[in-house]
Scaffold this motif. Sequence first.
Motif, PDB file in Angstrom:
ATOM      1  N   ASP A  38       0.841  -1.203   0.000  1.00 26.32           N
ATOM      2  CA  ASP A  38       0.000   0.000   0.000  1.00 26.32           C
ATOM      3  C   ASP A  38       0.878   1.255   0.000  1.00 26.32           C
ATOM      4  O   ASP A  38       2.055   1.219  -0.375  1.00 26.32           O
ATOM      5  N   ASP A  39       0.331   2.337   0.452  1.00 23.80           N
ATOM      6  CA  ASP A  39       0.971   3.651   0.462  1.00 23.80           C
ATOM      7  C   ASP A  39       2.356   3.613   1.140  1.00 23.80           C
ATOM      8  O   ASP A  39       2.609   2.776   2.002  1.00 23.80           O
ATOM      9  N   TRP A  91       0.102   0.124  -4.629  1.00 24.50           N
ATOM     10  CA  TRP A  91      -0.832   1.254  -4.455  1.00 24.50           C
ATOM     11  C   TRP A  91      -0.356   2.475  -5.224  1.00 24.50           C
ATOM     12  O   TRP A  91       0.834   2.797  -5.225  1.00 24.50           O
ATOM     13  N   LYS A 109      -3.786  -0.910  -6.809  1.00 27.81           N
ATOM     14  CA  LYS A 109      -4.824  -0.291  -5.980  1.00 27.81           C
ATOM     15  C   LYS A 109      -4.788   1.206  -6.284  1.00 27.81           C
ATOM     16  O   LYS A 109      -3.804   1.881  -5.984  1.00 27.81           O
ATOM     17  N   ASP A 134      -6.064   4.796  -5.640  1.00 28.40           N
ATOM     18  CA  ASP A 134      -6.711   5.533  -4.550  1.00 28.40           C
ATOM     19  C   ASP A 134      -7.036   6.962  -4.994  1.00 28.40           C
ATOM     20  O   ASP A 134      -6.519   7.455  -6.006  1.00 28.40           O
ATOM     21  N   CYS A 158     -10.321   2.533  -5.221  1.00 29.90           N
ATOM     22  CA  CYS A 158     -10.391   2.915  -3.814  1.00 29.90           C
ATOM     23  C   CYS A 158     -10.464   4.431  -3.770  1.00 29.90           C
ATOM     24  O   CYS A 158      -9.869   5.114  -4.599  1.00 29.90           O
ATOM     25  N   GLY A 161     -11.516   4.514   0.921  1.00 31.35           N
ATOM     26  CA  GLY A 161     -12.553   3.491   1.110  1.00 31.35           C
ATOM     27  C   GLY A 161     -13.503   3.552  -0.071  1.00 31.35           C
ATOM     28  O   GLY A 161     -13.086   3.600  -1.226  1.00 31.35           O
ATOM     29  N   TRP A 196     -12.694  -0.866  -2.910  1.00 35.24           N
ATOM     30  CA  TRP A 196     -12.387  -0.964  -1.486  1.00 35.24           C
ATOM     31  C   TRP A 196     -13.622  -0.410  -0.772  1.00 35.24           C
ATOM     32  O   TRP A 196     -13.899   0.788  -0.813  1.00 35.24           O
TER      33      TRP A 196
HETATM   34  C1  DGJ Z   1      -7.010   5.419   1.870  1.00 32.58           C
HETATM   35  C2  DGJ Z   1      -7.360   3.998   1.566  1.00 32.58           C
HETATM   36  O1  DGJ Z   1      -8.733   3.813   1.661  1.00 32.58           O
HETATM   37  C3  DGJ Z   1      -6.578   3.080   2.496  1.00 32.58           C
HETATM   38  O2  DGJ Z   1      -6.945   1.748   2.270  1.00 32.58           O
HETATM   39  C4  DGJ Z   1      -5.120   3.277   2.264  1.00 32.58           C
HETATM   40  O3  DGJ Z   1      -4.776   2.861   0.981  1.00 32.58           O
HETATM   41  C5  DGJ Z   1      -4.767   4.735   2.461  1.00 32.58           C
HETATM   42  N1  DGJ Z   1      -5.587   5.601   1.684  1.00 32.58           N
HETATM   43  C6  DGJ Z   1      -3.322   4.971   2.107  1.00 32.58           C
HETATM   44  O4  DGJ Z   1      -2.992   6.277   2.148  1.00 32.58           O
END
Ligand code: DGJ
Length: 752
Positions: A366-367, A414, A480, A482, A529, A532, A548
């Motif tokens: 992820d991030d 991500w 992913k 975001d 995502c 969320g 997500w």
């Molecule tokens: C928001 C996402 O919904 C989380 O799952 C995660 O990826 C964070 N951002 C990371 O910054």
Amino acid sequence: MKRLLLLFLTVLLALTASAQKSKKFVHGTLIPPAVEPRIIAVETTSSSLILSVRENGSVFQLHFGTKVNETEFAAIPSYAGRYGNGAPAYPATGGRFLGEPALHLRYADGMHNTELHYIGHETTEAAGVKTTTVRLLDYVTKLRVDLVYEAYPEEDVILTHTRIYNAGDKPVTLLSYASGAMTFTSDRYLLTHVNGSWAQEMQVESELLTHHLKVLEDRRGVQNTQLGNPAFLLSLGTSELSETEGEVIAGALAWSGNWRLSFERDAENRLTVLGGISPFASEYPLKADASFRTPDMIWTYSDKGAGQASRNLHRWARRYGVYGGGEVNPILLNSWEGAYFTFTTETLLRMIDDAASMGLEMFVLDDGWFGNKYPRNSDNAALGDWQVNAAKLPEGIDHIAQYAHSKGLKFGIWIEPEMVNPKSELAEKHPEWVVQSPGREIYTERTQWVLDLSNPAVQDFVFGVFDSVMQLSPAIDYIKWDCNRPIESFGSPYLGAEQDRFYIEYVQGFYKVMERIRAKYPSVLVQCCSSGGGRVDYGSLKYFNEVWTSDDTDGFERVFMQYGTSLFYPACVMAAHVSTVPNHQSRNVTPLKFRFDVAAQGRLGLELQPRYLSSEELAYVNRCVASYKEFRDVVFNGDLYRLGTPYGNDFYGMMYVSEDKSRAVVYTYCLRFRQLACDGVPFRLQGLDPDRKYRVVEQNLGDADRPDGAPVTASCWWGNGRSWSGSFLASGAFNPILPSLYSSAVFVLEAE
Ligand code: DGJ
């Protein structure tokens, strides 16, 4: 004297001419040619939409609902009154229509009136989908509108969109431009829709509609589904949302920006529903000879309650609406809640080892992996600088991705390509790419700004982010994507004085980027995502494999959010992760079993640091993962039956049944515990073949951290392990004991 007479005659002539001119102006009505009245039927297996073309060329909707014989509708007289029977199929401001318009324009001469007349229609068929196009023309302004209805017979779904074409020689301005209109007749209308916020998405509420106008709208530009969703259920003639009975219409708009749904109940109790792009700050200019296509509005009708309406949408979505819909996606470990921004290569490799030993199928970084001048060690820097952080990950991404592959796992990573931190090399280099309004503060949220996707150069950049990240390793299987803030104080340096185009062209820019990505990377899995569930809509799902669902992974909260999501979206898109306790968002503590039993409703994943699990917990995780693998094809491709609602109830159950009814998985939960002498809770199972016998086997037994401390080793239903007919299971005889708060049980049913 002669001169005076001449002058008098000249003035008289001029006056007469001007009177004649103005007389011609007053009476110069352009009467559109009469047309032959006719009925146009758009049909699916169990529903009909009936349109009627009247002699004066107006097109009315007479019916949308249960399957009817269209020929009888030809007998319905059209009265000379404002509407007569039915309601305009695509109501436009102008003429005799005074309600909420689907279409409203301003013409170059300042006039607002549009009157659309039938000029033809045709139906074509491709791959079982029947498309009916009704062609309309305003004879005065030369505006043309095509009403397009796509019928998906098997799924009982109809898609509507319009193409608005300016065939005049002057520009026009679109003020409202809905994707479709449907009118219903009933004495009561129960509207069900969702509201929410971060970590609280998809909260369901229902209300009886009164007269006048009810509007659901989003103006956040992006993150368009954090506070609501462009989808609704409408129950006719009832005050209660029933899963199994009554007429229910479901609708959903396929658009990832500002949206608007309106419900207008008129004096005669007709209800007209419109769905489309929100016209907020979007007076869209349409030049001469230009056209505008509105996004799809998805409609379905059920006479068997909300359950069937959701199932229709889900089936359509799996087959047509979701990228890779219905494909089983891997069970993953996501690094976010287990590591946040603090990790090294070693941390990630150990997580990969643990994921492999738990039987998971993918690891997602992820991030936190990028940025060098401004390292991404918190959310306040580096968005925009998509180079691997050499201090944290000196061996690079390929090293980690290949390691995952060597352990039999896929690898995901991500990105948040639409955004930029003020503290980034990108913001220093391209300040003009940031959404902003001249002379005003550019507000940050989560210390970041939004990039202006209406600008083709930014579209290239955003595509380039995806493309270059994919080049970091041939072993990247999943992205992913975001998007962590809405647009505020909007403004595009690129669009100059044409800011009315901004909101629409941002979304079109996003879709252009996604088109390019899908052309180049058809098989990479991509999750949508947005903090969320901030971008859960059928516009983005054309390109994304899953969403997500929410940052809130608390099992209890998830029961409600997943219930809300299930009203409109299929389980195959619903990513659901098991995380640690106390939950990082809600601080709530639920048993590991409960968390698994809830997450197993969707695409299962884990989001925690496996090192902190005890050996008992690890063994339990292994069992749950193994059992999920056995039944997940029913989750991804089965039909959903909700056995009630979690709202206001102590217990909730839901189930998926395979399309051939040979297999099912049933989930039951205790959400509030009020008495110790707990008898079994009767659930009436649905969707099973009444005459077939199903062997019932409870899953996920043996949780080590039940609230009462006792491991669940024996099944909570007396009938477990034996075979029962579908009719027996539907009778209420299926009554598992759920003896404490957050107790839960999952059963797999296999037909003999
Ligand atoms: C928001 C996402 O919904 C989380 O799952 C995660 O990826 C964070 N951002 C990371 O910054």
